[in-house]
Design a protein around this motif. Sequence first.
Motif, mmCIF file in Angstrom:
data_model
loop_
_atom_site.group_PDB
_atom_site.id
_atom_site.type_symbol
_atom_site.label_atom_id
_atom_site.label_comp_id
_atom_site.label_asym_id
_atom_site.label_seq_id
_atom_site.Cartn_x
_atom_site.Cartn_y
_atom_site.Cartn_z
ATOM 1 N N ASP A 67 0.866 -1.181 -0.267
ATOM 2 C CA ASP A 67 0.392 -0.332 0.283
ATOM 3 C C ASP A 67 1.040 1.671 -0.064
ATOM 4 N N ILE A 68 2.431 1.297 0.986
ATOM 5 C CA ILE A 68 2.687 2.470 0.671
ATOM 6 C C ILE A 68 3.732 2.762 -0.580
ATOM 7 N N ASP A 71 0.449 3.691 -2.893
ATOM 8 C CA ASP A 71 0.487 5.532 -1.949
ATOM 9 C C ASP A 71 1.164 6.942 -3.409
ATOM 10 N N VAL A 72 3.035 6.237 -3.470
ATOM 11 C CA VAL A 72 3.594 7.173 -4.223
ATOM 12 C C VAL A 72 3.810 6.929 -5.178
ATOM 13 N N LEU A 97 8.573 7.969 0.075
ATOM 14 C CA LEU A 97 7.799 7.042 1.104
ATOM 15 C C LEU A 97 7.021 8.073 2.292
ATOM 16 N N SER A 100 3.285 8.938 1.818
ATOM 17 C CA SER A 100 2.005 7.510 1.800
ATOM 18 C C SER A 100 1.734 7.795 2.338
ATOM 19 N N GLN A 101 0.033 8.505 2.380
ATOM 20 C CA GLN A 101 -0.651 8.198 3.348
ATOM 21 C C GLN A 101 -0.977 7.094 4.479
ATOM 22 N N THR A 102 -0.484 6.251 3.575
ATOM 23 C CA THR A 102 -0.977 4.650 4.788
ATOM 24 C C THR A 102 0.354 5.007 5.887
#
Length: 112
Positions: A67-68, A71-72, A97, A100-102
Amino acid sequence: YHALQRQQLTAEVAADLLPDRATLALIWRYLASGTSPIQDSPMCLCRKIVRWSGAPLSLGKLMTCLDIFRDVGLLQIHRHHKYLILALTPGTEKADLNESQTLQLLLRAKES
């Protein structure tokens, strides 16, 4: 990992899911070492990375790392039934990184 998806994290769960730089680098090296796209079930992918690296890795932490990366913009993730189809984004060599929202969600939850 389901608590992360629902954004119902406790500090303990966030700390458990939060990957360190070494784990992120290890997973990225594995993904980059193969042919893209990668199609596998999450559990099988996790087992392959553990066998390849010799390092312990939980399924939740693997999914969090993916997920990270998504995200980017380093990775595209498509779900097809029980399988993930992972494609490294062409031309993307480096990304922050920390954007990243996560990752930010995990860091905030860990601090609370």
